[in-house]
Scaffold this motif. Structure first.
Motif, mmCIF file in Angstrom:
data_model
loop_
_atom_site.group_PDB
_atom_site.id
_atom_site.type_symbol
_atom_site.label_atom_id
_atom_site.label_comp_id
_atom_site.label_asym_id
_atom_site.label_seq_id
_atom_site.Cartn_x
_atom_site.Cartn_y
_atom_site.Cartn_z
ATOM 1 N N HIS A 1 0.868 -1.168 0.000
ATOM 2 C CA HIS A 1 0.000 0.000 0.000
ATOM 3 C C HIS A 1 0.905 1.218 0.000
ATOM 4 O O HIS A 1 1.667 1.440 0.948
ATOM 5 N N LYS A 2 0.838 2.026 -1.058
ATOM 6 C CA LYS A 2 1.806 3.102 -1.278
ATOM 7 C C LYS A 2 1.466 4.347 -0.472
ATOM 8 O O LYS A 2 0.329 4.817 -0.474
ATOM 9 N N SER B 1 2.946 11.357 7.875
ATOM 10 C CA SER B 1 3.002 11.314 6.422
ATOM 11 C C SER B 1 2.206 12.472 5.834
ATOM 12 O O SER B 1 1.249 12.965 6.444
ATOM 13 N N SER B 2 2.598 12.896 4.642
ATOM 14 C CA SER B 2 1.942 14.035 3.996
ATOM 15 C C SER B 2 0.510 13.729 3.599
ATOM 16 O O SER B 2 -0.288 14.642 3.411
ATOM 17 N N ASP B 3 0.160 12.433 3.464
ATOM 18 C CA ASP B 3 -1.201 12.050 3.102
ATOM 19 C C ASP B 3 -2.039 11.678 4.325
ATOM 20 O O ASP B 3 -3.143 11.132 4.186
ATOM 21 N N ASP B 4 -1.514 11.945 5.519
ATOM 22 C CA ASP B 4 -2.230 11.708 6.787
ATOM 23 C C ASP B 4 -2.647 10.248 6.972
ATOM 24 O O ASP B 4 -3.657 9.958 7.621
ATOM 25 N N ARG B 5 -1.841 9.329 6.456
ATOM 26 C CA ARG B 5 -2.158 7.904 6.592
ATOM 27 C C ARG B 5 -1.251 7.205 7.592
ATOM 28 O O ARG B 5 -1.367 6.000 7.801
ATOM 29 N N LEU C 1 -4.579 1.772 5.133
ATOM 30 C CA LEU C 1 -4.335 1.066 3.881
ATOM 31 C C LEU C 1 -4.975 1.808 2.704
ATOM 32 O O LEU C 1 -5.719 2.775 2.892
ATOM 33 N N ASP C 2 -4.702 1.343 1.488
ATOM 34 C CA ASP C 2 -5.222 2.008 0.291
ATOM 35 C C ASP C 2 -6.749 2.058 0.265
ATOM 36 O O ASP C 2 -7.337 2.986 -0.300
#
Length: 342
Positions: free
Chosen positions: A252-253, A279-283, A320-321
């Motif tokens: 999962h990227k 992380s910049s994507d808040d994940r 996850l994605d």
């Protein structure tokens, strides 16, 4: 951002990366003979880390052209101690013959003081290592088998600003481990129920001075293998990052990740205090509580190495994605900051 690699040759006719980006397997073909940079700048290595909740070992076979490094570390998480011995060779210049692909072949080195064999067999990896005078003139020896290799791994092809310099890297996270390590008169056993192994496979031409950040973790969540690979710091990563989560064999990227090390802004890192990861994507939202700093400092002429590989426990969440949020509770892994001039 986050460009996927297409199958083909790693290098073009001028010796530069044909494409920069990421993949989940070694889709690009590495051929040392196609490198057109200064041969003294070629770096190739296989690094394995195997551990359970109580102890671990790290094994390295490294051919950096002007010098080679054969290393064993024994990590005692309960007592918060470690022992690392890393004999060097001079000007191997590729004679170590590391395989051009992680999926087959054998990485092998032998001299009077140590022996390493990393052999890829059908469905498993067999690691054998021995070092004569590991501690107080006593040897260390081991045989470890890694299997249940996940379907996906982290693969990245990274250029540098300097022409013909590149980094081709694979991280395989979350293999199951079993085996025995004999050290200081004791037999330490890895059991598949709670023991995991990872591979850091690297080939490339590096520039002289670099600082990088790398973190990995592997364990079980709800009976399924979960892990991650996080990293940044050198090369041109505008095409892709190397940040990935792995759950039940699937990748999962993630976008960009940041390590928050206490005291780093003041250049006074406190490596054994809690770190934070975002992380910049808040994940990704993690707290890292250290237990052991495997540190090493070397300064000799034009060579400088300042390494802190810190082991500890992660707590927090990862998404996850498909949006599923995983709870990470007291899972063992490591995070490192390394500065090298070599």
């Amino acid at each position: 951002m986050q460009k996927k690699l297409e199958p083909g040759e790693l290098l073009d006719e001028q010796g530069n990366l044909a494409q920069a980006g990421y993949a989940m397997s070694l889709v690009k073909k590495y051929d040392r003979k196609k490198i057109q940079a200064n041969p003294l700048r070629i770096k190739e290595w296989d690094y394995y880390l195997i551990y359970d909740p109580h102890f671990g070992v790290a094994l390295t076979v490294d051919d950096n052209s002007y010098m080679g490094l054969m290393s064993i570390s024994f990590l005692d998480f309960d007592n918060r101690t470690e022992r690392t011995v890393s004999p060097m060779t001079v000007f191997p210049m590729g004679k170590t013959n590391l395989p051009p692909d992680s999926r087959y072949g054998e990485t092998r080195y032998r001299d009077r003081k140590c022996y390493f064999s990393f052999q890829v067999e059908e469905g498993r990896r067999v690691l054998r290592a021995w070092m004569k005078d590991f501690e107080e003139k006593e040897p260390i020896r081991m045989k470890i088998i890694l299997d249940d290799e996940p379907r996906d791994s982290m693969v990245i092809a990274t250029p540098f600003e300097k022409e013909k310099a590149f980094y081709y890297n694979q991280k395989i996270i979350g293999m199951r481990a079993k085996g025995v390590v004999e050290y200081k008169g004791r037999r330490h056993s890895f059991s598949r129920e709670d023991s995991f192994g990872l591979l850091d496979w690297g080939r490339g031409v590096w520039t002289y001075s670099n600082t990088w950040y790398w973190s990995a973790m592997q364990g079980l969540i709800d009976g399924k293998v979960f892990g991650f690979n996080l990293g940044y710091g050198f090369g041109d990563t505008s095409a892709a990052s190397e940040n990935m989560l792995f759950y039940d064999g699937h990748a999962h990227k993630l976008n960009q990740v940041r390590f928050h090390i206490p005291g780093e802004k003041e250049h006074k890192e406190q490596y054994l205090k809690p770190w934070y990861f975002t992380s910049s994507d808040d994940r990704l939202d993690l707290t890292f509580t250290p237990v052991l700093d495997r540190k090493a400092y070397t300064s000799a002429g034009i060579i400088l190495s300042d390494q802190h590989q810190v082991f500890g426990h992660f707590d927090g969440t990862a998404v996850l994605d498909d949006g599923k949020k995983l709870e990470i509770r007291h899972m063992l892994g490591f995070a490192e900051k390394v500065r090298n001039k070599w």
